[in-house]
Structure formats: C-alpha cells, structure tokens
Design a protein around this motif. Structure first.
Motif, mmCIF file in Angstrom:
data_model
loop_
_atom_site.group_PDB
_atom_site.id
_atom_site.type_symbol
_atom_site.label_atom_id
_atom_site.label_comp_id
_atom_site.label_asym_id
_atom_site.label_seq_id
_atom_site.Cartn_x
_atom_site.Cartn_y
_atom_site.Cartn_z
ATOM 1 N N ARG A 123 0.857 -1.189 0.000
ATOM 2 C CA ARG A 123 0.000 0.000 0.000
ATOM 3 C C ARG A 123 0.891 1.237 0.000
ATOM 4 N NH1 ARG A 123 -3.572 -0.765 4.619
ATOM 5 N NH2 ARG A 123 -4.247 -2.573 3.370
ATOM 6 N N TYR A 182 0.651 5.643 0.355
ATOM 7 C CA TYR A 182 -0.175 6.773 0.790
ATOM 8 C C TYR A 182 0.299 8.022 0.052
ATOM 9 C CZ TYR A 182 -1.421 3.451 4.442
ATOM 10 O OH TYR A 182 -1.859 2.327 5.108
ATOM 11 N N ASP A 193 -7.172 1.801 3.622
ATOM 12 C CA ASP A 193 -7.202 1.874 2.160
ATOM 13 C C ASP A 193 -6.453 3.087 1.605
ATOM 14 O OD1 ASP A 193 -8.880 3.886 2.903
ATOM 15 O OD2 ASP A 193 -10.652 3.135 1.872
#
Length: 496
Positions: free
Chosen positions: A407, A409, A446
């Motif tokens: 993931r 950001y 998420d």
C-alpha cells in the motif's frame, strides 16, 4: 553587399521595432497592459509574425505567457521578473510561489472555520452511514471505522492556554518538537531559546479538557547549545521514566546520548522516581535513537550513527557495534520479535537480529529498499508489516512476509527534511506533516486521504508544525484528538 543598402536596412529595422509590441515591452522594463498588447496585435498587419510566446497562460486563458514576465490577474498587468539573487526585486519565481501558497493556505483556513460538517468520503455522511448500517450494508467493523473517519474530518482547531512559572519564556521560546508519552498524559517539548540553544519541558495534559483547554508547562533550567537530533521516551525505572536525547557535538565538545529523568520536571510517581539518575554516554554523531522494550534487550537503547549502529546497555555499559553501508536516520525496536529496524540515508531498511552477535553478516534479518533516504520506520502491532516514509514524499506499507510494498499513501510532501510518521492502528489513521507545513491524515486501511490541515501560520521551512495524535489525550479518560505545536502556540484538534 554595397554600402548603399545599409540605410534602407536601418529604416526597415526601425519600422519593425515600432510595429512589434514585444520590443516596446522589453524597453518598458516594468509592466505592460495586456489590453494594449491585444489591440496592437489586432490592428497590426499580418506581414510580420507575432512575438514568440509559450503555449501556456498566465493568470487567464486569454493572456499569453511572455518569457521573463509575470501576469498579475488582479492588476491585469505584466511585471518583469528578475533573477532570484536580486534581493531588491519583489518579483521572483520564489516570491510568486510563496504568494500563491499563502493564498491557498488562507483559503483553506477560511473553509476550515466555515465548514463545520465535513465529509471524509464522498457519499458517507452521518445519516447515510447510519441508514446503511441499519439496512445491513455495513458490518460493525466497517461502520465503526467510517464513523471514526467522519469524526476525524470534523475536528475543530482550538488554541491551548499554556501556564508556566515563567510566562515571559512562553512569549519568546519557539516549539521545535513535541513527543507524547505512552499514556498520552505528558508531552515532552524541545523549545528554541531566543538567545540560542534549546530548552526542555514537560506539559501535563491531564487538564486538557474542553472547553477550557488549559495545561501547565513544567520546566527545568537544563540548557544545551547543541542541536537535538532525535528524542524518544525511555523506560528505565518504570514506563516512560526517562527521556533519551541524541545531541550533536559542538567544537571540542563531542556528541552524546543523554538519559534525562522525567522527574526533573514533574514527578508522576511520587516515592518511585529517583531524580538523581541522569546518565550521559559519549556517542559522537548520532542521527537517531530508540529505546528497547524487548525482554531480550532489556535496559538497552540503540543509536544510529554514520555507517554504524551502536547498541548500549545502560546498566552494564556493554556495547555492540554493527557496521552498515549508510547513515542510519531512524530506528525502532520490535516488541515481540528480537529485532531492531533501521532506516538509512541510502533508502535501505534492514532489521538487526538481537540474538546474533555483531560478527559476520548473519545479523541482517530483513532488507527492504526505498528510492530515497528513509526518515521514519514504524512497526505495526502484529509485527507482520512496517510503514516507512522517505525524503521523496513516499509513504509505503511493507509486508514483511512477502517482502513487498502492499500500500502507498499519496500526497505527502518532502524533499530533504527529517519528518516523522505517526501510525495509529487503533484509530485506523496515518498522520504526517509535510515540508509544505500541511498536516495530512490518511485512512490506514485503504490509504484514502481523509483530511488536509493547513498551518495557522504562513508556510516556512523554520515553522514546520510538530504534531502528536492520541485516542486518549490527557490519559485513559481523555478524548481522541490531535495536538499541533507551531511557533509559540499549541493547538488542539479534538473530537466534537
């Protein structure tokens, strides 16, 4: 070429100079009205081409972008740009960029004050989430997470009143950094003193309750004229009994790591604290530090140096040195596994197995790589993932089992600054302050950007805010919120 042709060429050049507005603009040396330029171009003949311009626009789609000139949409005029080293010239690319950033910041501050109810995600307000939960479209976990994100997006800024035994110092000393302890009832502060050097203090957060928001600053006349490179809480006598500071060397004074008892400021454990236990270790050139809560490295702390990691036992004084290939800028001990994670200037993240000695190469347990210098490494609770940020503005979540990034950001701004990263799994958020002085909050699950908080003061490299987020500000009975220290002020963004 005959000499008789020179007068005609000079007359032709003079006529071209008079007809072309670009030459007149260059001679004006100050400003030009785009309306006059447009009328001149419309009235002129089509024999000569218009002056060279880029395809972009300046201030308006109908205004051409003239090289070396800046168009002010408010005054509707062109202004000449001079090189940035000319300090007398107010119009440089840097000053224009600063003006645009300040205008954006003021607009965001105005929106923050006017808009009381914000929406973190499109289509998810309080009523819609409640309705979807009642209809069974959201499970309990998703509903609680989205409700928490909505409360984060609705936090309001309030100024905290700081009381001290020396009010004059509060008016002159500027916050450099703040660091909350494990229970979030104390805040360690490093302040830049006006006369030079630094001053330390501890703010008691137990009085941080709405609507008063009053706290007390406990200070000690412990000054240093050396730069504070890294700070962390240390648990020597009990949980968070000391503060570990890494200080840079100055002139003939070498750098050191200092264990400063918190009881020198305020005693939170009467009868237990021993104010005389102040320890200092000669460790030159330390970039980072970390205190170990792992039982296999009890009473130990680590310092990241230039191409070296130094592990020190406070009680016995025993040291272990691990040679690295780059400067170690950030560190954190794992709690369950006997590992020490390190982030380097080269972009490498590696873990040291504390069970192995410093001989050979078997002590490197994990290796991950960023494209830029790593400024912060945070180990997650299950210790199956780590999150890291770097000087390219990248924030990545790494799976230690698959050894890959799972993931990322987006939105963080950093070019060269040493900026920390705050991960709060319990609240499901990630917080980071960028070099542009904006505080950004993402959803941990998420990577959705939930909120961007502008600084209360104009953007400056010297005034990057320092923040601390907790689900229990002021102790176990406290409410979730964000503390922001910038210049001489402390702000609280609490849940409404």
């Amino acid at each position: 070429m005959s000499k008789n042709s020179w007068p005609s060429r000079r007359r032709h050049g003079r006529r071209l100079y008079q007809r072309n507005p670009w030459f007149r603009l260059r001679d004006s040396n100050e400003r030009y009205d785009p309306g006059a330029l447009q009328s001149t171009q419309d009235s002129g003949s089509g024999d000569d081409e218009s002056p060279s311009t880029s395809s972009g626009v300046a201030g308006s789609s109908s205004v051409p972008d003239l090289p070396g000139y800046y168009f002010d949409p408010e005054k509707k005029r062109y202004f000449r740009l001079l090189p940035g080293h000319n300090n007398c010239n107010p119009l440089t690319n840097e000053s224009i960029r600063q003006k645009e950033m300040e205008k954006k910041r003021l607009q965001l501050l105005e929106e923050e004050d006017k808009q009381k109810k914000k929406i973190a995600r499109l289509g998810f307000n309080a009523s819609s989430m409640l309705r979807k939960n009642q209809l069974g479209f959201l499970n309990v976990t998703s509903y609680c997470r989205l409700a928490h994100e909505l409360r984060v997006s609705c936090m309001q800024r309030n100024k905290v009143q700081i009381h001290s035994s020396d009010p004059s110092a509060l008016a002159s000393d500027r916050f450099n950094l703040i660091l909350a302890d494990t229970n979030s009832d104390r805040l360690f502060t490093v302040n830049d003193v006006k006369v030079g050097g630094s001053k330390y203090g501890i703010i008691n957060l137990r009085g941080l309750k709405t609507p008063s928001l009053r706290v007390h600053m406990h200070e000690n006349l412990y000054f240093t004229n050396r730069k504070v490179n890294s700070v962390c809480w240390a648990s020597l006598n009990h949980l968070d009994s000391h503060i570990l500071l890494c200080l840079m060397g100055l002139a003939e004074t070498p750098g050191c790591a200092t264990l400063l008892p918190a009881s020198l400021f305020v005693s939170s454990h009467p009868g237990v604290d021993r104010p005389g236990m102040l320890c200092s270790f000669r460790i030159p050139g330390a970039w980072s530090c970390a205190w170990s809560l792992n039982i296999q490295a009890n009473n130990c702390f680590s310092t990241g140096l230039s191409r070296r990691v130094l592990l020190t036992n406070v009680v016995t004084g025993h040291r272990q040195s691990f040679v690295t290939s780059s400067d170690v800028l950030t560190q954190q001990f794992a709690l369950l596994a006997p590992l020490l994670f390190n982030g380097c200037r080269s972009g490498e993240i590696f873990a040291i197995d504390l069970r192995c000695g410093n001989q050979g190469k078997g002590w490197k347990a994990t290796r991950l790589f960023h494209d830029s210098a790593v400024t912060s490494v945070q180990i997650l609770q299950e210790e199956e993932c780590v999150m890291a940020s770097d000087m390219a503005g990248k924030i990545k979540l790494w799976d230690l089992r698959a050894m890959k990034c799972i993931r990322q950001y987006e939105g963080h701004v950093n070019e060269y600054a040493y900026l920390p990263l705050h991960v709060h799994e319990e609240e499901g958020i990630v917080v980071a302050v960028g070099q542009d002085c904006y505080t950004r909050i993402w959803s941990f699950h998420d990577a959705q950007l939930l909120r961007t908080i502008p600084s209360p003061y104009p953007t400056s490299k010297a005034d990057i805010p320092s923040v601390a987020f907790s689900s229990r500000l002021g102790g176990f009975r406290g409410a979730p919120g964000l503390l922001m220290a910038v210049q001489r002020d402390l702000y609280c963004f609490s849940y409404g």
